[in-house]
Design a protein around this motif. Structure first.
Motif, short mmCIF file in Angstrom:
data_model
loop_
_atom_site.label_atom_id
_atom_site.label_comp_id
_atom_site.label_asym_id
_atom_site.label_seq_id
_atom_site.Cartn_x
_atom_site.Cartn_y
_atom_site.Cartn_z
N CYS A 61 33.22 -25.84 -31.90
CA CYS A 61 34.48 -26.39 -31.38
C CYS A 61 35.51 -25.28 -31.23
N THR A 62 36.48 -25.52 -30.37
CA THR A 62 37.60 -24.59 -30.22
C THR A 62 38.62 -24.81 -31.34
N ASN A 116 40.14 -25.28 -24.64
CA ASN A 116 39.09 -26.26 -24.91
C ASN A 116 38.60 -26.85 -23.59
N GLY A 138 37.70 -25.54 -35.04
CA GLY A 138 36.60 -24.60 -34.97
C GLY A 138 37.04 -23.19 -34.67
N VAL A 190 36.36 -29.21 -23.29
CA VAL A 190 35.78 -30.54 -23.49
C VAL A 190 36.48 -31.59 -22.64
N VAL A 231 31.63 -22.68 -26.18
CA VAL A 231 31.46 -24.13 -26.09
C VAL A 231 30.70 -24.49 -24.82
N ILE A 286 40.75 -32.69 -25.55
CA ILE A 286 39.52 -33.42 -25.23
C ILE A 286 39.77 -34.56 -24.26
N THR A 341 29.90 -30.95 -30.45
CA THR A 341 31.03 -31.07 -31.38
C THR A 341 30.54 -31.43 -32.78
N LEU A 400 40.35 -28.12 -32.41
CA LEU A 400 39.54 -29.09 -33.13
C LEU A 400 39.09 -28.57 -34.49
N THR A 425 34.38 -34.46 -35.10
CA THR A 425 35.81 -34.19 -35.10
C THR A 425 36.51 -35.25 -35.95
#
Length: 376
Positions: free
Chosen positions: A342-343, A305, A348, A307, A355, A272, A337, A346, A119
């Motif tokens: 990634c979403t 996300n 993605g 994460v 994820v 995150i 990541t 980020l 990231t």
């Protein structure tokens, strides 16, 4: 119940609550169950509590009268998010999250921030390792003490007061916790710790001056820790312009609340960022939550996300004494990541499910590699 069980079987209360809360908590439980089954060294029992804004609208309360007693029977609490478009924010916050944190004396709010592998930060020339902070937030009083009131409603002279409360007792305990955290992290000169005390004592000449004075007094107990002091407005500039100069930060309830959102954005995404609401005495269970909020704009779309919840879950495991499991979980998350799964926040294209599945698959790979190493 003690947050650390000798049987290494932990009872976890889950409170998904509002918005994307149920989505990310479901993802977190899925990953934690995968981790515990692969590890074989600890187990987790999850007990879900349907306390949400929908509950409030139906019953007039977020938490039933015996709710806190039920929570005390668990080793830890995994919380989603609270807040709904049709319920005023001050009602939802005070009705659920603060109604848990304050009575259970979860006075240390801990918010780590770092840039994950794979990231990027919106800051120029900042990469993983350059931004690695922990923000310690006083979580029991200050600007969120709930003191104050309103009078003469509807009149031209209507008055509202919000009284920030600072007590020596609360400042001492959060400062001591912050110094101990900085010392354990071992940054700064000589590897003995580095702490920045955030204040606004130039304008707030009572409570914040006491804050500064107590910080100096407690600091004498930690002579090796490198300490500096920053006004909160200047701190925002330093976080943007000189992130490498920062390690551990301690700030009031309001100041740290704002700074930690800035920190998460500078690290790449608020999606995150984790939070631990700790009772360092361990008299009560501590509560762990992602800081992104209910995010009703993306609720039900499968793009949230997870994460932040995974990192939150790792922080919970560390608090419970399962450091190895926590480290393995974070390794899996960063491997994912770094692989580009990634979403959207980020950069993605993956959704919550993708994820989550990727992290579970990476955990399987990590444990398989470990088993192969043992056999060799």
């Amino acid at each position: 119940m003690s947050p650390i069980s000798t049987s290494r079987n932990y009872s976890i209360a889950t409170i998904p609550a509002d918005g994307i809360g149920p989505e990310v908590i479901s993802a977190g439980v899925c990953v934690l169950e995968k981790l515990s089954s692969l590890s074989g060294t600890f187990s987790l029992s999850f007990h879900s509590y349907d306390w949400s804004s929908e509950t409030y609208k139906k019953t007039g309360a977020y938490i039933p009268h015996d709710g806190l007693d039920k929570l005390k029977q668990h080793d830890a609490i995994l919380f989603g998010a609270v807040g709904a478009p049709d319920v005023p924010d001050h009602i939802s916050l005070w009705g659920l999250r603060l109604s848990i944190c304050q009575p259970l004396q979860q006075y240390a709010n801990v918010r780590p921030t770092k840039i994950f592998r794979g990231t990027s930060s919106p800051l120029r020339n900042v990469s993983p390792g350059d931004l690695d902070w922990v923000i310690i937030r006083e979580n029991s009083e200050g600007e969120y003490a709930g003191q104050g009131g309103r009078s003469h409603r509807g009149q031209l002279w209507e008055t509202a007061t919000e009284v920030a409360v600072f007590t020596r007792h609360a400042i001492e305990r959060i400062m001591r916790f912050a110094f101990e955290t900085a010392k354990k992290r071992g940054r700064g000169k000589g590897g003995k710790g580095k702490l920045t005390v955030v204040t606004k004592s130039n304008a707030q000449r009572n409570g914040m001056v006491l804050w500064d004075e107590v910080a100096v007094e407690v600091g004498k107990e930690f002579p090796g820790v490198e300490v500096d002091k920053m006004l909160v407005d200047a701190m925002t500039c330093r976080m943007v312009l000189d992130p490498k100069s920062i390690d551990t930060i301690v700030a009031t309830n309001l100041h740290a609340d704002i700074l930690s959102d800035l920190a998460a954005s500078l690290a790449g995404s608020i999606g995150i960022a984790p939070t631990s609401n700790l009772d360092p005495t361990r008299a009560n269970p501590s509560m762990f939550e992602p800081i992104h909020g209910s995010a009703f704009d993306i609720t039900g779309k499968g793009v949230a996300n997870p994460v932040a919840t995974f990192w939150t879950a790792a922080e919970m495991l560390t608090w419970l004494g399962e450091e190895e499991g926590a480290a393995r979980l974070m390794e899996a998350v960063e491997n994912v990541t770094e692989s580009g799964v990634c979403t959207r926040d980020l950069g993605g294209k993956a959704g919550t499910k993708e994820v989550t599945e990727a992290v579970c698959s990476e955990l399987e790979k990590l444990f398989a590699d470990k088993e192969q190493a043992w056999l060799a």
